[in-house]
Design a protein around this motif. Structure first.
Motif, PDB file in Angstrom:
ATOM      1  N   ILE A  18       0.842  -1.203   0.000  1.00 20.66           N
ATOM      2  CA  ILE A  18       0.000   0.000   0.000  1.00 20.66           C
ATOM      3  C   ILE A  18       0.874   1.248   0.000  1.00 20.66           C
ATOM      4  N   LEU A  19       1.910   1.257   0.843  1.00 26.38           N
ATOM      5  CA  LEU A  19       2.812   2.415   0.918  1.00 26.38           C
ATOM      6  C   LEU A  19       3.605   2.589  -0.377  1.00 26.38           C
ATOM      7  N   ASP A  20       4.062   1.479  -0.966  1.00 24.02           N
ATOM      8  CA  ASP A  20       4.791   1.557  -2.234  1.00 24.02           C
ATOM      9  C   ASP A  20       3.896   2.125  -3.334  1.00 24.02           C
ATOM     10  N   GLN A  21       2.648   1.675  -3.384  1.00 24.08           N
ATOM     11  CA  GLN A  21       1.715   2.169  -4.390  1.00 24.08           C
ATOM     12  C   GLN A  21       1.466   3.666  -4.196  1.00 24.08           C
ATOM     13  N   LYS A  22       1.299   4.078  -2.952  1.00 27.00           N
ATOM     14  CA  LYS A  22       1.078   5.492  -2.661  1.00 27.00           C
ATOM     15  C   LYS A  22       2.308   6.312  -3.077  1.00 27.00           C
ATOM     16  N   GLN A  23       3.489   5.792  -2.775  1.00 23.99           N
ATOM     17  CA  GLN A  23       4.716   6.494  -3.146  1.00 23.99           C
ATOM     18  C   GLN A  23       4.827   6.639  -4.673  1.00 23.99           C
ATOM     19  N   ASN A  24       4.468   5.594  -5.398  1.00 23.03           N
ATOM     20  CA  ASN A  24       4.502   5.666  -6.863  1.00 23.03           C
ATOM     21  C   ASN A  24       3.503   6.692  -7.391  1.00 23.03           C
ATOM     22  N   ASN A  25       2.343   6.782  -6.767  1.00 26.52           N
ATOM     23  CA  ASN A  25       1.341   7.755  -7.186  1.00 26.52           C
ATOM     24  C   ASN A  25       1.828   9.174  -6.931  1.00 26.52           C
ATOM     25  N   VAL A  26       2.517   9.385  -5.825  1.00 20.89           N
ATOM     26  CA  VAL A  26       3.046  10.705  -5.482  1.00 20.89           C
ATOM     27  C   VAL A  26       4.137  11.100  -6.493  1.00 20.89           C
ATOM     28  N   ARG A  27       4.974  10.172  -6.865  1.00 21.04           N
ATOM     29  CA  ARG A  27       6.054  10.444  -7.832  1.00 21.04           C
ATOM     30  C   ARG A  27       5.522  10.822  -9.196  1.00 21.04           C
ATOM     31  N   LYS A  28       4.369  10.253  -9.565  1.00 22.02           N
ATOM     32  CA  LYS A  28       3.782  10.509 -10.886  1.00 22.02           C
ATOM     33  C   LYS A  28       3.208  11.911 -11.007  1.00 22.02           C
TER      34      LYS A  28
END
Length: 115
Positions: A104-114
Motif C-alpha cells: 500500500i505504501l509503495d503504491q502510494k509512493q509511486n502515485n506521489v512520484r507521478k
C-alpha cells in the motif's frame, strides 16, 4: 447510516426495523439518532411523505473520511504517522499484513512520484 446508504430511499420505520435486527436499541433511540443525523445534514428525512422517507446527503466514503479525520485529531493530534506507529508497535502483525502494508505504501509512493 449503512441501512440508509444500502436502501435509500427508505421509510424511517423500516430503518428502525432493520437497525433493531442488529442492535438492542429502542425505537425512540433510533428515531432520535435519525433526527440528529438530519440536523447535521447527513441524511434528509422527507416529512411530506407517509411514511417519512430517508435518504443520505453524504456518501459513505465522505463520511468515513470525516470520521477518520475527527478520530485522528481527537486521539493522535491529527498525526497519521503517530497512529500507524502506535498500531504497528502495539499489535502483532503477520508477515502477510506487513507485506500488504508495504505494498500500500509503495503504491502510494509511486502515485506521489507521478504527480
Amino acid at each position: 447510516m449503512k441501512v440508509i446508504w444500502e436502501n435509500a430511499p427508505i421509510a424511517s420505520n423500516e430503518v428502525v426495523k432493520r437497525v433493531k435486527q442488529t442492535n438492542a436499541w429502542k425505537d425512540n433511540t433510533i428515531y432520535t439518532l435519525m433526527t440528529r443525523l438530519a440536523k447535521k445534514e447527513m441524511i434528509y428525512i422527507d416529512k411530506d411523505s407517509s411514511p417519512n422517507l430517508c435518504s443520505p446527503l453524504i456518501s459513505e466514503k465522505e463520511c468515513k473520511r470525516e470520521e477518520r479525520k475527527s478520530f485522528l485529531k481527537k486521539v493522535y493530534d491529527g498525526s497519521l504517522n503517530l497512529m500507524l506507529a502506535n498500531i504497528i508497535e502495539e499489535d502483532s502483525l503477520t508477515e502477510s499484513e506487513i507485506k500488504e502494508l508495504k505494498s500500500i505504501l509503495d503504491q502510494k509512493q509511486n502515485n506521489v512520484r507521478k504527480r
